[in-house]
Design a protein around this motif. Structure first.
Motif, PDB file in Angstrom:
ATOM      1  N   ARG A   1      18.018  11.728 -16.050  1.00 21.77           N
ATOM      2  CA  ARG A   1      17.746  13.138 -15.811  1.00 21.77           C
ATOM      3  C   ARG A   1      19.047  13.962 -15.775  1.00 21.77           C
ATOM      4  O   ARG A   1      19.119  15.072 -16.324  1.00 21.77           O
ATOM      5  N   ARG A   2      20.100  13.426 -15.143  1.00 20.55           N
ATOM      6  CA  ARG A   2      21.379  14.163 -15.104  1.00 20.55           C
ATOM      7  C   ARG A   2      21.952  14.297 -16.523  1.00 20.55           C
ATOM      8  O   ARG A   2      22.499  15.350 -16.894  1.00 20.55           O
ATOM      9  N   THR A   3      21.849  13.221 -17.305  1.00 21.26           N
ATOM     10  CA  THR A   3      22.355  13.273 -18.682  1.00 21.26           C
ATOM     11  C   THR A   3      21.578  14.309 -19.481  1.00 21.26           C
ATOM     12  O   THR A   3      22.153  15.058 -20.291  1.00 21.26           O
ATOM     13  N   GLN A   4      20.311  14.327 -19.296  1.00 19.54           N
ATOM     14  CA  GLN A   4      19.465  15.291 -20.006  1.00 19.54           C
ATOM     15  C   GLN A   4      19.876  16.728 -19.670  1.00 19.54           C
ATOM     16  O   GLN A   4      19.923  17.619 -20.536  1.00 19.54           O
ATOM     17  N   ALA A   5      20.222  16.952 -18.399  1.00 21.50           N
ATOM     18  CA  ALA A   5      20.624  18.298 -17.987  1.00 21.50           C
ATOM     19  C   ALA A   5      21.972  18.687 -18.612  1.00 21.50           C
ATOM     20  O   ALA A   5      22.179  19.860 -18.991  1.00 21.50           O
ATOM     21  N   ARG A   6      22.938  17.770 -18.748  1.00 21.96           N
ATOM     22  CA  ARG A   6      24.259  18.075 -19.290  1.00 21.96           C
ATOM     23  C   ARG A   6      24.200  18.386 -20.776  1.00 21.96           C
ATOM     24  O   ARG A   6      24.923  19.229 -21.281  1.00 21.96           O
ATOM     25  N   VAL A   7      23.360  17.684 -21.546  1.00 26.88           N
ATOM     26  CA  VAL A   7      23.338  17.854 -22.997  1.00 26.88           C
ATOM     27  C   VAL A   7      22.206  18.781 -23.423  1.00 26.88           C
ATOM     28  O   VAL A   7      21.910  18.885 -24.619  1.00 26.88           O
TER      29      VAL A   7
ATOM     30  N   ALA B   1      18.644  12.082 -25.178  1.00 25.53           N
ATOM     31  CA  ALA B   1      18.581  12.240 -23.731  1.00 25.53           C
ATOM     32  C   ALA B   1      17.144  12.335 -23.248  1.00 25.53           C
ATOM     33  O   ALA B   1      16.749  11.728 -22.226  1.00 25.53           O
TER      34      ALA B   1
ATOM     35  N   ARG C   1      20.220  15.845 -28.013  1.00 22.02           N
ATOM     36  CA  ARG C   1      19.190  16.300 -27.079  1.00 22.02           C
ATOM     37  C   ARG C   1      17.968  15.370 -27.110  1.00 22.02           C
ATOM     38  O   ARG C   1      17.392  15.036 -26.078  1.00 22.02           O
TER      39      ARG C   1
ATOM     40  N   GLN D   1      22.036  21.899 -23.624  1.00 22.46           N
ATOM     41  CA  GLN D   1      22.475  23.039 -24.426  1.00 22.46           C
ATOM     42  C   GLN D   1      23.277  22.597 -25.641  1.00 22.46           C
ATOM     43  O   GLN D   1      23.869  23.443 -26.325  1.00 22.46           O
ATOM     44  N   SER D   2      23.314  21.337 -25.937  1.00 25.41           N
ATOM     45  CA  SER D   2      24.073  20.838 -27.087  1.00 25.41           C
ATOM     46  C   SER D   2      23.443  21.337 -28.379  1.00 25.41           C
ATOM     47  O   SER D   2      22.209  21.344 -28.529  1.00 25.41           O
TER      48      SER D   2
END
Length: 544
Positions: free
Chosen positions: A173-179, A191, A188, A181-182
């Protein structure tokens, strides 16, 4: 009287020889052994027409085409059955207790009674297992028989595997939040796929979607709670505090008792009467004054070989849980069907190969009729073929009538095989030349003179005395053992034997029970020390 030495009464020579010859000839004819050449040999030997059998002592002028034996007349009706119609005089009908019943259409109603037992509804039983291995840290339900509601906690486990999967989900979930806006779509998408995969693993471990969403805002919880899948009673508890549990281990078994089964054991002979949907009444030993009503819901397709019964199941509501599995009671299944043609059960004679009933043709004449029967109910038997509404059939005395019918058919067959010179009308029991002993009968056999008489004379129906006087060389014999055997010359009548007591001067007496009117044969057998037994015969006519 000396010329009577070694001569039995005429009944022994005429009747026995005649019947024996008839039976032999009948058997030869049936087996196909009585050929024309045999018949010519019989003619040459003087056994046909007016000679041979017809010239035997006491058999002149006898005709086997019809007969009268002790109030019985017979004709050769129902030849294909091997039996003949029988005509009984009113006295004979009363003596053997003949009663009749009417063939009629009756409502098919009967009751099946069986022993039943309350059991779980197998469709409402659930087994509880883990989805992930771990150690039991807390037991919320810790004894068998405890009632639980759906969704209530059963136990809590600590699972390192579950903790690791929860950590993977939080990281995804944290990884999904960081990427999120990629500008690169593959990043995306990757993630999002990791989050979905971690969430799916948690669902396999029986973690709800609400619990999964809560992981986003809380720390990983290495413990998980197992909840009850249904409301019911815990029937088995295998979980133990502190034990290591794996997914293949059952921890609880829960049964919903709001509906229970009652299994009745029905005998195989009654199975054709049982059908789905029939009304059933159950009375339990726990509640003897209460009748529980249900319907047949299932009939087991397998028969128990030990008891020859089949399980028949009823379903009963049990909202207050008063009915407990294991309770015993009585089950009554009501069977109702369309009216059927039926006769009293006593009217049916089943030999195993065929089924007969005797029709009452009036004036004492009874005709054998082969019938096809169906179901039996409440003292009646269903008739499929052979009888019709309004026919009168014999319901009491059928066995004796059946025996006489067979005997008469055999004797009539003798006439059909060329013994037409025998006339059975002269063979009335008690009217043949048998030395009827209304007065003392004296016979000399092997040097002994035996005088047989009854007290009273002639004898009456019931208890009588038989007196045997034994003399040798005109001197009384006092050291003999004397027995008296008596019977009636009719099928099914047993021979009764009593020991006579010496009273005085070679006179021996015995009590006999002549239970019905007609001709009775009495044999007196005298046995002296170091000598062979000597027997004299006499026939008496019993009156009312």
């Amino acid at each position: 009287m000396d010329n009577m030495t070694h001569q039995p009464p005429r009944i022994a020579s005429t009747t026995v020889l005649g019947l024996f010859g008839g039976v032999v000839v009948t058997l030869l004819a049936i087996a196909g052994w009585w050929t024309p050449s045999d018949r010519r040999m019989a003619t040459a030997g003087g056994m046909e027409g007016s000679g041979g059998m017809a010239n035997m002592s006491g058999m002149q002028g006898m005709d086997m085409s019809g007969g009268n034996m002790a109030g019985m007349k017979v004709d050769m009706g129902a030849k294909d059955l091997g039996q003949a119609s029988v005509t009984l005089s009113p006295t004979r009908r009363q003596a053997i207790g003949v009663r009749t019943g009417v063939v009629e259409r009756r409502p098919f109603e009967t009751t099946i009674r069986a022993v039943g037992a309350v059991a779980y509804d197998e469709r409402r039983v659930r087994q509880v297992n883990l989805r992930v291995a771990g150690w039991v840290t807390n037991l919320a339900v810790n004894y068998t028989g405890q009632f639980v509601r759906a969704g209530e906690p059963l136990l809590t486990i600590y699972s390192p595997e579950l903790a690791a999967t929860q950590a993977e989900y939080r990281l995804a979930r944290r990884t999904q939040a960081r990427v999120g806006q990629s500008p690169l779509e593959p990043i995306r998408s990757g993630a999002d796929a990791q989050v979905q995969a971690a969430a799916e693993r948690l669902r396999r471990f029986n973690v709800s979607d609400e619990q999964i969403e809560a992981l986003e805002n809380s720390e990983s919880r290495p413990e998980t709670t197992l909840v009850a899948p249904i409301s019911g009673v815990v029937t088995k508890k295998m979980a133990l505090q502190g034990a290591y549990a794996t997914p293949e281990m059952p921890l609880y078994e829960i049964a919903d008792l709001s509906t229970v089964w009652v299994n009745a054991q029905v005998y195989e002979r009654e199975l054709p009467l049982v059908a789905l949907g029939q009304e059933a009444e159950v009375t339990l030993a726990t509640y003897p004054n209460e009748i529980l009503r249900g319907r047949v819901a299932f009939i087991d397709p397998v028969l128990a070989p030990e008891t020859r019964t089949t399980r028949v199941r009823m379903e009963l509501p049990n909202p207050d849980l008063r009915l407990k599995p294991g309770m015993y009671g009585d089950v009554i299944i009501r069977v109702r069907a369309a009216p059927v043609l039926a006769v009293p059960r006593e009217a049916v004679l089943d030999s195993g190969t065929r089924t007969l009933a005797f029709l009452d043709r009036g004036e004492g004449r009874f005709e054998p009729r082969e019938i096809k029967t169906g179901r039996t109910f409440d003292g009646y038997t269903e008739v499929i073929e052979g009888l019709q509404t309004g026919d009168k059939v014999v319901t009491s005395g059928t066995f004796l009538i059946d025996s006489e019918s067979k005997l008469m058919a055999a004797t009539n067959m003798m006439g059909a095989l060329g013994m037409g010179g025998v006339r059975m009308e002269q063979a009335q029991m008690g009217e043949m030349e048998m030395g009827a002993a209304d007065h003392p009968s004296t016979q000399t056999v092997d040097g002994l003179t035996l005088t047989i008489e009854t007290l009273p004379a002639p004898p009456k129906k019931g208890e009588n005395a038989v007196r045997v006087t034994v003399r040798a060389n005109n001197a009384p014999v006092t050291d003999a053992a004397v027995t008296v055997a008596y019977t009636m010359a009719m099928p099914g009548m047993e021979v009764e034997t009593v020991k006579a007591s010496h009273t005085k001067d070679g006179v021996y007496e015995a009590e006999v029970d002549l239970s019905m009117r007609g001709a009775w044969t009495i044999d007196a057998t005298v046995t002296r020390p170091n000598a062979k037994p000597v027997t004299a015969h006499v026939t008496v006519q019993v009156e009312e």
